[in-house]
Design an enzyme around this catalytic site. Structure first.
Site, PDB file in Angstrom:
ATOM      1  N   GLY A  12       0.822  -1.214   0.000  1.00  0.00           N
ATOM      2  CA  GLY A  12       0.000   0.000   0.000  1.00  0.00           C
ATOM      3  C   GLY A  12       0.851   1.258   0.000  1.00  0.00           C
ATOM      4  N   ASP A  13       0.184   2.390  -0.248  1.00  0.00           N
ATOM      5  CA  ASP A  13       0.836   3.706  -0.259  1.00  0.00           C
ATOM      6  C   ASP A  13       1.943   3.822  -1.299  1.00  0.00           C
ATOM      7  OD1 ASP A  13      -0.822   4.399   1.860  1.00  0.00           O
ATOM      8  OD2 ASP A  13       0.625   3.707   3.355  1.00  0.00           O
ATOM      9  N   LYS A  16      -0.648   5.097  -5.749  1.00  0.00           N
ATOM     10  CA  LYS A  16      -1.762   4.772  -6.660  1.00  0.00           C
ATOM     11  C   LYS A  16      -2.578   6.019  -6.997  1.00  0.00           C
ATOM     12  CE  LYS A  16      -3.210   1.850  -3.585  1.00  0.00           C
ATOM     13  NZ  LYS A  16      -2.059   1.886  -2.644  1.00  0.00           N
ATOM     14  N   GLY A  40      -5.834   5.890   1.731  1.00  0.00           N
ATOM     15  CA  GLY A  40      -5.549   7.321   1.701  1.00  0.00           C
ATOM     16  C   GLY A  40      -4.765   7.571   0.437  1.00  0.00           C
ATOM     17  N   HIS A  41      -5.400   8.185  -0.548  1.00  0.00           N
ATOM     18  CA  HIS A  41      -4.767   8.373  -1.855  1.00  0.00           C
ATOM     19  C   HIS A  41      -4.511   9.870  -2.069  1.00  0.00           C
ATOM     20  CE1 HIS A  41      -6.534   4.296  -3.380  1.00  0.00           C
ATOM     21  NE2 HIS A  41      -5.731   4.175  -2.353  1.00  0.00           N
ATOM     22  N   GLN A 227      -5.055  -0.271  -1.081  1.00  0.00           N
ATOM     23  CA  GLN A 227      -4.089  -1.124  -0.369  1.00  0.00           C
ATOM     24  C   GLN A 227      -3.068  -1.697  -1.368  1.00  0.00           C
ATOM     25  OE1 GLN A 227      -7.757  -1.766   0.597  1.00  0.00           O
ATOM     26  NE2 GLN A 227      -7.222   0.068   1.696  1.00  0.00           N
ATOM     27  N   ARG A 311       5.477   5.222   8.475  1.00  0.00           N
ATOM     28  CA  ARG A 311       5.580   4.031   7.633  1.00  0.00           C
ATOM     29  C   ARG A 311       6.969   3.420   7.832  1.00  0.00           C
ATOM     30  NH1 ARG A 311       3.301   7.281   2.424  1.00  0.00           N
ATOM     31  NH2 ARG A 311       1.096   7.231   2.946  1.00  0.00           N
ATOM     32  N   GLY A 422       8.403  12.866  -8.246  1.00  0.00           N
ATOM     33  CA  GLY A 422       7.915  13.908  -7.348  1.00  0.00           C
ATOM     34  C   GLY A 422       6.426  13.724  -7.189  1.00  0.00           C
TER      35      GLY A 422
HETATM   36  P1  GDP Z   1      -1.491   5.563  -2.352  1.00  0.00           P
HETATM   37  O1  GDP Z   1      -2.197   5.126  -1.115  1.00  0.00           O
HETATM   38  O2  GDP Z   1      -0.904   4.426  -3.104  1.00  0.00           O
HETATM   39  O3  GDP Z   1      -2.336   6.452  -3.231  1.00  0.00           O
HETATM   40  O4  GDP Z   1      -0.258   6.448  -1.875  1.00  0.00           O
HETATM   41  P2  GDP Z   1      -0.299   7.596  -0.735  1.00  0.00           P
HETATM   42  O5  GDP Z   1      -0.954   8.805  -1.293  1.00  0.00           O
HETATM   43  O6  GDP Z   1      -0.814   7.053   0.538  1.00  0.00           O
HETATM   44  O7  GDP Z   1       1.254   7.823  -0.508  1.00  0.00           O
HETATM   45  C1  GDP Z   1       2.107   8.213  -1.530  1.00  0.00           C
HETATM   46  C2  GDP Z   1       2.776   9.524  -1.117  1.00  0.00           C
HETATM   47  O8  GDP Z   1       3.879   9.774  -1.964  1.00  0.00           O
HETATM   48  C3  GDP Z   1       1.867  10.722  -1.277  1.00  0.00           C
HETATM   49  O9  GDP Z   1       2.201  11.660  -0.287  1.00  0.00           O
HETATM   50  C4  GDP Z   1       2.222  11.258  -2.659  1.00  0.00           C
HETATM   51  O10 GDP Z   1       1.963  12.655  -2.799  1.00  0.00           O
HETATM   52  C5  GDP Z   1       3.695  10.991  -2.692  1.00  0.00           C
HETATM   53  N1  GDP Z   1       4.273  10.710  -4.013  1.00  0.00           N
HETATM   54  C6  GDP Z   1       3.718  10.030  -5.060  1.00  0.00           C
HETATM   55  N2  GDP Z   1       4.621   9.897  -6.060  1.00  0.00           N
HETATM   56  C7  GDP Z   1       5.759  10.489  -5.621  1.00  0.00           C
HETATM   57  C8  GDP Z   1       7.055  10.649  -6.179  1.00  0.00           C
HETATM   58  O11 GDP Z   1       7.363  10.195  -7.263  1.00  0.00           O
HETATM   59  N3  GDP Z   1       7.985  11.306  -5.409  1.00  0.00           N
HETATM   60  C9  GDP Z   1       7.691  11.800  -4.176  1.00  0.00           C
HETATM   61  N4  GDP Z   1       8.667  12.411  -3.519  1.00  0.00           N
HETATM   62  N5  GDP Z   1       6.480  11.670  -3.631  1.00  0.00           N
HETATM   63  C10 GDP Z   1       5.531  11.008  -4.333  1.00  0.00           C
HETATM   64  P1  IMO Z   2      -3.798   2.694   0.497  1.00  0.00           P
HETATM   65  O1  IMO Z   2      -4.961   2.479  -0.438  1.00  0.00           O
HETATM   66  C1  IMO Z   2      -1.229   1.033   3.587  1.00  0.00           C
HETATM   67  C2  IMO Z   2      -3.051  -1.744   6.441  1.00  0.00           C
HETATM   68  C3  IMO Z   2      -3.179  -1.309   7.881  1.00  0.00           C
HETATM   69  C4  IMO Z   2      -3.047  -2.650   8.578  1.00  0.00           C
HETATM   70  C5  IMO Z   2      -3.782  -3.603   7.639  1.00  0.00           C
HETATM   71  C6  IMO Z   2      -5.215  -3.881   8.028  1.00  0.00           C
HETATM   72  O2  IMO Z   2      -3.658   4.096   0.967  1.00  0.00           O
HETATM   73  O3  IMO Z   2      -2.554   2.120  -0.058  1.00  0.00           O
HETATM   74  P2  IMO Z   2      -7.469  -2.470   7.896  1.00  0.00           P
HETATM   75  O4  IMO Z   2      -7.828  -1.136   8.490  1.00  0.00           O
HETATM   76  O5  IMO Z   2      -7.536  -2.485   6.410  1.00  0.00           O
HETATM   77  O6  IMO Z   2      -8.194  -3.615   8.519  1.00  0.00           O
HETATM   78  O7  IMO Z   2      -5.908  -2.671   8.290  1.00  0.00           O
HETATM   79  O8  IMO Z   2      -3.754  -2.969   6.352  1.00  0.00           O
HETATM   80  N1  IMO Z   2      -3.647  -0.828   5.446  1.00  0.00           N
HETATM   81  C7  IMO Z   2      -2.949  -0.043   4.623  1.00  0.00           C
HETATM   82  N2  IMO Z   2      -1.620   0.179   4.542  1.00  0.00           N
HETATM   83  N3  IMO Z   2      -2.049   1.630   2.712  1.00  0.00           N
HETATM   84  C8  IMO Z   2      -3.377   1.402   2.756  1.00  0.00           C
HETATM   85  O9  IMO Z   2      -4.231   1.869   1.817  1.00  0.00           O
HETATM   86  C9  IMO Z   2      -3.882   0.561   3.769  1.00  0.00           C
HETATM   87  N4  IMO Z   2      -5.124   0.144   4.119  1.00  0.00           N
HETATM   88  C10 IMO Z   2      -4.968  -0.722   5.131  1.00  0.00           C
HETATM   89  O10 IMO Z   2      -2.170  -0.412   8.245  1.00  0.00           O
HETATM   90  O11 IMO Z   2      -1.703  -3.034   8.595  1.00  0.00           O
HETATM   91 MG    MG Z   3      -2.224   5.539   0.909  1.00  0.00          MG
END
Ligand code: GDP
Ligand code: IMO
Ligand code: MG
Length: 436
Positions: A12-13, A16, A40-41, A227, A311, A422
């Site tokens: 995750g994170d 996406k 959290g996107h 995720q 993280r 970025g």
């Molecule tokens: P998601 O859950 O997969 O949508 O990812 P999140 O939004 O939770 O976390 C990704 C983080 O990395 C966010 O704060 C984005 O703004 C940031 N991000 C995405 N692509 C890049 C990149 O290429 N470089 C940097 N420095 N940050 C990035």
């Molecule tokens: P995005 O879409 C990262 C993790 C939680 C925990 C496990 C189970 O932003 O990538 P839950 O609340 O789903 O029952 O928690 O999954 N988790 C994530 N980790 N990115 C996420 O979503 C997540 N959604 C759940 O931290 O370990």
């Molecule tokens: Mg996220």
């Protein structure tokens, strides 16, 4: 034009949200198909940051339709908060239901799901999953045990009361006797649900039917996973997973389209790996290289977009990545956050694991084994700091970064179709077009 599925290839994170926002320019429908507001996107457009938990990440493109499909667990209170904040920021105008529709078949997260999630985590002591405490697991449990409340149920006040009564019966025994918590009050939940249902009515649709029409009209679709693969209920690092199928197959069951509707599957990956919450993480460096972990966390801003938690940081794990390529049928990779590694002394790539004196090239199934495997690394020089604005194509990248990309492609057998350097929409080098 092909329809494209976006999946997280790690825990995750991965970024996406950024990729979905970028690719939304090429799609007409953007569909969330599993998970809930545990996601959290983050999107950064013209320097302005938007974090979405439930509404698809295509919402900043004024002419796109955003669908929340049947596979999502839907928290109406979070949904309305998100709608309000998008209205306040001007991202959407006064008829939001023209842009955002919610499946009548999606299961609803209610206050008692959040309560159960939280009392369980509090009591779990050593075995905590580290959930987001958003009620995700308990809502999916109700769905599978056939006592869930669906969006369509909220619209029928006459039959709703008995459904809620059935849903809370066992929970109240658990809450009172196992967790020492107050029981759920039927009247209060019922009144809340009726109110939410009325407010939700204009947004509710038969999303599967909308998608069927869109398919017939050959309108390009983008499916937004939440995720990541290693959090998948079947294929992840069980039990330290979420409660849905996060892999590409989830796009089919979670939206009602058939396999033939999917043209490409793009796996989103970071140039390193992070994990939030508990559970095994073979290439984690928090203990082995703590100063580097802190540095990457600070530069990459690696704090949860949903819970704000730190993280955990680790090196890129090619064994786990290849596993993700296989279980999703990934056809292309998006390599994110390469900028965070700019100028490091060296890079490590995990290419196999050691366990009990043996070398293995696949992920063990048990968390206990995953926790004791040792990663085997190849070590490479990192690329220096460079001016990404001068980069117009692959050949302009520093040689070490090109080599990193080639290594990923050779190990996984799929091309890197996007490089992100970025958080901004424009800080991206597109190396292919998955819609073609
Ligand atoms: P998601 O859950 O997969 O949508 O990812 P999140 O939004 O939770 O976390 C990704 C983080 O990395 C966010 O704060 C984005 O703004 C940031 N991000 C995405 N692509 C890049 C990149 O290429 N470089 C940097 N420095 N940050 C990035
Ligand atoms: P995005 O879409 C990262 C993790 C939680 C925990 C496990 C189970 O932003 O990538 P839950 O609340 O789903 O029952 O928690 O999954 N988790 C994530 N980790 N990115 C996420 O979503 C997540 N959604 C759940 O931290 O370990
Ligand atoms: Mg996220």
């Amino acid at each position: 034009m092909k329809n494209v599925v976006i999946v997280g290839a790690q825990w995750g994170d991965e970024g996406k949200g950024k990729v979905v926002d970028l690719y939304s320019a090429k799609a007409e429908y953007i569909v969330r198909y599993q998970g809930g507001n545990n996601a959290g996107h983050t999107l950064v457009v013209n320097g302005k940051k938007t974090v979405l938990h439930l509404i698809p990440s295509g919402i900043l493109h004024a002419d796109k339709v955003c669908l929340i499909a049947n596979g999502v667990v839907f928290d109406p209170e979070v949904f309305f908060k998100e709608i309000d904040s998008l209205l306040a920021s001007g991202a959407i105008s006064d008829r939001p239901y023209d842009r955002v529709r919610v499946s009548d078949r999606a299961h609803v997260i209610l206050p008692y799901h959040r309560l159960l999630d939280s009392v369980r985590e509090a009591k779990a002591a050593g075995g905590k999953i580290g959930t987001t405490v958003r009620g995700i697991g308990p809502a999916y449990e109700d769905k599978v045990s056939r006592r869930g409340i669906r969006v369509a149920d909220l619209l029928d006040a006459k039959t709703l009361r008995a459904k809620i009564e059935h849903a809370i019966e066992e929970k109240n025994v658990l809450l009172k006797n196992l967790y020492g918590a107050d029981p759920i009050a039927l009247d209060a939940v019922y009144d809340t649900c009726v109110g939410l249902g009325e407010k939700l009515r204009p947004y509710v649709a038969d999303v599967k039917s909308l998608l069927m029409t869109a398919l017939e009209q050959k309108r390009p679709m983008l499916f937004e996973g939440a995720q990541g693969t290693l959090l998948d209920i079947d294929h992840g690092t069980y039990p330290f997973v979420t409660s849905s199928n996060t892999i590409a197959g989830g796009a089919l069951t979670g939206s009602g389209v058939g396999e033939g509707a999917i043209g490409s599957v793009i796996g989103i990956m970071k140039a390193y790996v992070t994990r939030v919450g508990s559970g095994p993480f073979p290439t984690e460096i928090e203990e082995t290289e703590p100063a580097l972990a802190e540095k990457i966390r600070a530069v990459g801003q690696e704090f949860g977009a949903t819970t704000g938690r730190k993280r955990r940081i680790g090196w890129l794990d090619l064994v786990a990545l290849k596993y993700a390529v296989q279980v999703n049928g990934i056809t292309g990779l998006a390599l994110m956050k390469a900028d965070v590694l700019n100028g490091l002394d060296c890079l490590k790539l995990c290419t196999s694991y050691s366990i009990g004196g043996n070398t293995v090239y696949d992920l063990p199934s048990r968390a206990e084994d995953l926790a004791r495997i040792e990663p085997n690394y190849d070590v490479y020089p990192c690329w220096p700091n460079y001016d990404a604005k001068e980069v117009k194509g692959f050949d302009d990248l520093p040689e070490e970064l090109r080599e990193y990309i080639r290594k990923i492609e050779a190990f996984t057998g799929v091309p890197v179709v996007l490089l992100s350097v970025g958080p901004g929409r424009e800080e991206t080098l597109e190396l292919g077009n998955p819609f073609e």
